[in-house]
Design a protein around this motif. Structure first.
Motif, mmCIF file in Angstrom:
data_model
loop_
_atom_site.group_PDB
_atom_site.id
_atom_site.type_symbol
_atom_site.label_atom_id
_atom_site.label_comp_id
_atom_site.label_asym_id
_atom_site.label_seq_id
_atom_site.Cartn_x
_atom_site.Cartn_y
_atom_site.Cartn_z
ATOM 1 N N UNK A 1 0.834 -1.202 0.000
ATOM 2 C CA UNK A 1 0.000 0.000 0.000
ATOM 3 C C UNK A 1 0.872 1.257 0.000
ATOM 4 N N UNK A 2 0.364 2.306 -0.645
ATOM 5 C CA UNK A 2 1.116 3.547 -0.760
ATOM 6 C C UNK A 2 1.419 4.152 0.601
ATOM 7 N N UNK A 3 0.491 4.028 1.528
ATOM 8 C CA UNK A 3 0.709 4.534 2.881
ATOM 9 C C UNK A 3 -0.081 3.689 3.863
ATOM 10 N N UNK A 4 0.431 3.590 5.076
ATOM 11 C CA UNK A 4 -0.263 2.854 6.122
ATOM 12 C C UNK A 4 -0.076 1.350 5.996
ATOM 13 N N UNK A 5 -0.721 0.608 6.874
ATOM 14 C CA UNK A 5 -0.586 -0.855 6.848
ATOM 15 C C UNK A 5 -1.303 -1.475 5.658
ATOM 16 N N UNK B 1 -6.704 -0.710 -0.696
ATOM 17 C CA UNK B 1 -5.805 0.408 -0.444
ATOM 18 C C UNK B 1 -5.224 0.863 -1.771
ATOM 19 N N UNK B 2 -4.488 1.949 -1.735
ATOM 20 C CA UNK B 2 -3.834 2.477 -2.927
ATOM 21 C C UNK B 2 -2.579 1.654 -3.187
ATOM 22 N N UNK B 3 -2.687 0.700 -4.108
ATOM 23 C CA UNK B 3 -1.594 -0.253 -4.361
ATOM 24 C C UNK B 3 -0.588 0.337 -5.333
ATOM 25 N N UNK B 4 0.113 1.369 -4.883
ATOM 26 C CA UNK B 4 1.149 1.998 -5.720
ATOM 27 C C UNK B 4 2.405 2.269 -4.889
ATOM 28 N N UNK B 5 2.810 1.290 -4.093
ATOM 29 C CA UNK B 5 4.040 1.407 -3.304
ATOM 30 C C UNK B 5 5.154 0.683 -4.048
ATOM 31 N N UNK B 6 5.948 1.439 -4.787
ATOM 32 C CA UNK B 6 6.995 0.836 -5.610
ATOM 33 C C UNK B 6 8.397 1.177 -5.120
ATOM 34 N N UNK B 7 8.488 1.627 -3.857
ATOM 35 C CA UNK B 7 9.790 2.105 -3.399
ATOM 36 C C UNK B 7 10.756 0.972 -3.073
ATOM 37 N N UNK B 8 10.269 -0.196 -2.721
ATOM 38 C CA UNK B 8 11.186 -1.305 -2.431
ATOM 39 C C UNK B 8 11.945 -1.701 -3.693
ATOM 40 N N UNK C 1 -1.053 -1.359 -8.820
ATOM 41 C CA UNK C 1 -2.008 -0.315 -9.197
ATOM 42 C C UNK C 1 -1.982 0.082 -10.649
ATOM 43 N N UNK C 2 -0.840 -0.079 -11.338
ATOM 44 C CA UNK C 2 -0.735 0.358 -12.728
ATOM 45 C C UNK C 2 -0.742 -0.800 -13.728
ATOM 46 N N UNK D 1 -6.374 1.842 -8.968
ATOM 47 C CA UNK D 1 -5.305 1.721 -7.977
ATOM 48 C C UNK D 1 -5.785 1.026 -6.703
ATOM 49 N N UNK D 2 -7.101 0.849 -6.548
ATOM 50 C CA UNK D 2 -7.662 0.250 -5.334
ATOM 51 C C UNK D 2 -8.306 -1.107 -5.595
ATOM 52 N N UNK D 3 -7.979 -1.728 -6.712
ATOM 53 C CA UNK D 3 -8.531 -3.054 -7.000
ATOM 54 C C UNK D 3 -7.713 -4.131 -6.304
ATOM 55 N N UNK D 4 -8.300 -5.313 -6.193
ATOM 56 C CA UNK D 4 -7.611 -6.443 -5.557
ATOM 57 C C UNK D 4 -6.564 -7.024 -6.497
ATOM 58 N N UNK D 5 -5.569 -7.699 -5.929
ATOM 59 C CA UNK D 5 -4.522 -8.317 -6.742
ATOM 60 C C UNK D 5 -5.119 -9.433 -7.592
ATOM 61 N N UNK D 6 -4.647 -9.522 -8.827
ATOM 62 C CA UNK D 6 -5.263 -10.425 -9.801
ATOM 63 C C UNK D 6 -4.865 -11.885 -9.609
ATOM 64 N N UNK D 7 -3.891 -12.168 -8.725
ATOM 65 C CA UNK D 7 -3.483 -13.556 -8.461
ATOM 66 C C UNK D 7 -3.537 -13.774 -6.946
ATOM 67 N N UNK D 8 -4.725 -14.048 -6.393
ATOM 68 C CA UNK D 8 -4.869 -14.161 -4.935
ATOM 69 C C UNK D 8 -3.977 -15.229 -4.314
ATOM 70 N N UNK D 9 -3.782 -16.364 -5.000
ATOM 71 C CA UNK D 9 -2.961 -17.437 -4.436
ATOM 72 C C UNK D 9 -1.517 -16.988 -4.271
ATOM 73 N N UNK D 10 -0.987 -16.270 -5.259
ATOM 74 C CA UNK D 10 0.391 -15.778 -5.178
ATOM 75 C C UNK D 10 0.524 -14.754 -4.054
#
Length: 542
Positions: free
Chosen positions: A421-425, A430-437, A451-452, A471-480
Motif C-alpha cells: 500500500x502507498x501509505x499505512x498498513x 488500499x492504494x496499491x502503488x508502493x513501488x519504493x522497495x 495499481x498500474x 489503484x484500489x482493486x484487488x490483486x489479480x493472483x490471490x494465491x500468489x
C-alpha cells in the motif's frame, strides 16, 4: 545532485529520487518563458506566464467554487512532470509550422525535429499526442474555412503526429488503459458531485437524477471558466499560432470532459495544457495592455468589479448555507456561472465594438475572478494555498533498508515484501502503488504493488456505472499474494521452500505495513534490521 550527494554523504540514488523533478521543473519554466517571450515579443510576458504557472493554485482559479486540474507541476505524477517540457518543445515547433507560408518554407530538419519531439511526447505522457493532434486538425479546419485552401504544413503536422500516435498508443501507452467515452466526466472528480451522487443513492426523492445532471453541467461550466483568462487572446485570433494554442487548450478541456478513466486520469488532459493556458493568457494580456495601457478608470473599474464579485459570492454562500440539502452547492455555482459568463460575453462584445476598450473590460473581468479567490486564500492562510504534505513519505530506516538491499544482494535476486500500500498498513482495499522497495532497492519483487497493471485497469472497467479507481482493486493472483504475505505473517519451512523454488532469495519486511512473525529469525537468516525494517535471506531447502 552530485554535489549534494558528496557534501551530505547521501547515496546518489536517494538524492536523485528526491530531487529529480527540480531540473525538469526548471526546464518547464524556462521553455514556458522562452515560448511566451518569443510569441509576445516581450520578456515581461514570459515572466507573467511563469508566474501563472508557479503561483499556488488557490490564488489563480475560481476557488470559491471547486477547482479541478489547476496544478500542472504535480510531483506525484512523474509522467506529468516529464511530459510538460516535451509538450512545450513540441508546441514551439508546431507553432512555427502552422505560421509558415507553405511547405517549401519548412526545412527537412524541422520535420525531423518534430518527429523526435512527437516520439518523446508519446513516451512521456500518453495524453499529449492526442491533444496536439486534435489541436492541429482543428487549426487546419479553421484555416481552411477562412482561406478556402488547405495549408500544407498544418496538414503535414497532423499527419506526422498521427503516424507517431498509432504505434505509440499500442506499445507505449498500453492502448486506452481502461478509458471509455463519457459526457462531462471531469465533473465526476469533484467532491460536490460525489456528495450529490451519494445523496441521490440515499434519498432518490430528495436528490433526483435531474438535479445531478443540472449540477454536472454547472460544475463542468465552472471548471472550464477557471481557464477563462485565454479570452484575453481573442484579438490574436488571426494568428495561426494563437489558434493552435487555443485549440490545444480546447482539446485538453474536451479530453477532461469527454473521456472517463477508472483512475480519474482524464484530469491530465487539462493539466497537460496548463502551460499553454499560461502562455496564451500572458501573450493576450501583453497584447491588450500594449494597445491600451491601464489608467485610473481601469483601476477603479477593476476595484469595483472585484469587490462586487466578492460581496456577491459572500451573500450567495450565506443564503445557500441556510438551506442545507441537495441544492446547497447548486445555487452558488449557478450565480458564479452567470456572473462570469456575463463578464466573458461583455468582453467579447466590447472587442467587436471597440477594441481599444478591451483592456478596461479584461482587467475588470480578471479582478472579478481573482479577488474572491485571493480574499479566501488570505483568510485560510498560506498553507491552504499549497498542496498538503504527502502521507507516503519514507522513513530513514526504509531508505537504509533499500540501500542495503541494493548494495549487498545480487542484481538478479527476487525479493518478497509485505509492502503493498502507498501509505499505512496493508489492507484489503488500499492504494496499491508502493513501488519504493523495487525502485530504490533495484530488485524485482515476487509481489509488490499492482495499481498500474493492465489487470487492475481491466478490473476497474468491469464495473459499469460505478466509479472504481484501478489503484484500489484487488490483486489479480490471490494465491500468489497469499503465499507472499503468509511468509511474513505465518511462515513455515514448506512455504519458504516454495518461495525459494519460485526464485525468491530475500524477504524485505516492514512492520509498519503489517505484523512480522518472530519465527522468521529462525526459519530464515536475518541480515539487516533498522527501525521497522527487517531483511532476511532464505536458505535452500534441505
Amino acid at each position: 545532485m552530485a554535489a549534494d550527494a558528496l557534501v551530505a554523504r547521501v547515496d546518489v540514488l536517494e538524492v536523485a529520487a528526491r530531487l529529480w523533478y527540480l531540473p525538469v521543473y526548471a526546464a518547464t519554466l524556462l521553455l514556458t518563458y522562452l515560448l511566451t517571450a518569443r510569441l509576445a515579443r516581450s520578456p515581461r510576458a514570459g515572466l507573467l506566464a511563469v508566474a501563472l504557472l508557479v503561483v499556488p493554485s488557490a490564488l489563480t482559479p475560481v476557488t470559491w467554487v471547486p477547482a479541478l486540474a489547476t496544478d500542472a507541476l504535480l510531483p506525484l505524477s512523474p509522467s506529468q512532470v516529464f511530459g510538460l517540457p516535451v509538450l512545450l518543445a513540441l508546441l514551439g515547433t508546431s507553432v512555427h509550422l502552422v505560421r509558415s507560408p507553405g511547405m517549401r518554407a519548412v526545412p527537412v530538419g524541422e520535420w525531423v525535429l518534430l518527429a523526435l519531439f512527437a516520439a518523446l511526447a508519446a513516451g512521456a505522457k500518453s495524453s499529449i499526442l492526442p491533444t496536439v493532434l486534435a489541436a492541429a486538425l482543428l487549426t487546419g479546419a479553421i484555416r481552411w474555412w477562412r482561406e478556402r485552401a488547405v495549408h500544407g504544413p498544418t496538414l503535414m503536422l497532423a499527419a506526422v503526429l498521427l503516424v507517431v500516435l498509432l504505434p505509440a498508443s499500442r506499445f507505449l501507452a498500453g492502448g486506452s488503459a481502461g478509458s471509455t467515452p463519457g459526457l462531462l466526466t471531469g465533473a465526476d472528480e469533484l467532491t460536490a458531485l460525489k456528495r450529490a451522487i451519494a445523496q441521490h443513492h440515499a434519498h432518490p426523492h430528495v436528490v433526483t437524477g435531474l438535479d445531478l445532471r443540472v449540477l454536472a453541467v454547472l460544475l463542468s461550466a465552472v471548471v472550464l471558466i477557471q481557464f477563462s483568462g485565454v479570452l484575453l487572446a481573442w484579438p490574436l485570433r488571426r494568428d495561426p499560432g494563437a489558434v493552435l494554442l487555443a485549440a490545444s487548450c480546447a482539446a485538453g478541456s474536451a479530453g477532461l470532459m469527454l473521456v472517463h478513466h477508472p483512475g480519474g486520469s482524464q484530469l491530465y488532459f487539462m493539466r497537460g495544457v496548463l502551460p499553454l493556458v499560461a502562455v496564451l493568457t500572458s501573450w493576450g494580456a501583453t497584447h491588450v495592455l500594449r494597445r491600451t495601457a491601464p489608467g485610473a478608470v481601469s483601476i477603479a473599474l477593476s476595484a469595483v468589479a472585484g469587490l462586487a464579485a466578492w460581496a456577491l459570492v459572500a451573500v450567495v454562500a450565506a443564503v445557500a448555507g441556510r438551506h442545507r440539502g441537495a441544492h446547497v452547492g447548486t445555487l452558488p455555482l449557478a450565480v458564479a456561472l452567470l456572473v462570469l459568463a456575463a463578464g466573458a460575453l461583455a468582453c467579447l462584445l466590447v472587442v467587436r465594438r471597440s477594441p481599444r476598450r478591451l483592456g478596461v473590460v479584461a482587467i475588470a473581468l480578471l479582478a472579478a475572478i481573482l479577488v474572491p479567490s485571493t480574499v479566501d486564500a488570505a483568510r485560510a492562510g498560506a498553507g491552504a494555498a499549497t498542496s498538503p504534505a504527502s502521507s507516503a513519505r519514507l522513513s530513514a530506516a526504509e531508505i537504509a533498508g533499500t540501500t542495503w538491499l541494493r548494495t549487498h544482494t545480487p542484481a538478479r535476486d527476487l525479493v518478497a515484501t509485505d509492502v503493498h500500500c502507498l501509505s499505512g498498513p496493508t489492507r484489503t482495499a488500499c492504494d496499491a502503488r508502493a513501488f519504493w522497495v523495487t525502485g530504490l532497492g533495484e530488485r524485482q519483487a515476487y509481489v509488490e504493488s499492482w495499481g498500474y497493471t493492465d489487470q487492475a485497469a481491466a478490473a476497474a472497467s468491469n464495473h459499469p456505472g460505478r466509479h472504481i479507481n484501478y489503484t484500489h482493486t484487488a490483486f489479480f493472483d490471490p494465491a500468489r499474494l497469499r503465499r507472499n504475505d503468509s511468509a511474513f505473517i505465518a511462515p513455515t519451512p514448506a512455504l519458504l521452500a516454495r518461495l525459494y523454488a519460485d526464485g525468491v532469495r530475500v524477504l524485505f519486511a516492514d512492520t509498519s505495513a503489517g505484523p512480522v512473525s518472530a519465527s522468521l529469525r529462525i526459519l530464515a537468516r536475518p541480515v539487516f534490521s533498522d527501525g521497522t525494517v527487517w531483511i532476511y535471506l532464505l536458505r535452500p531447502a534441505r
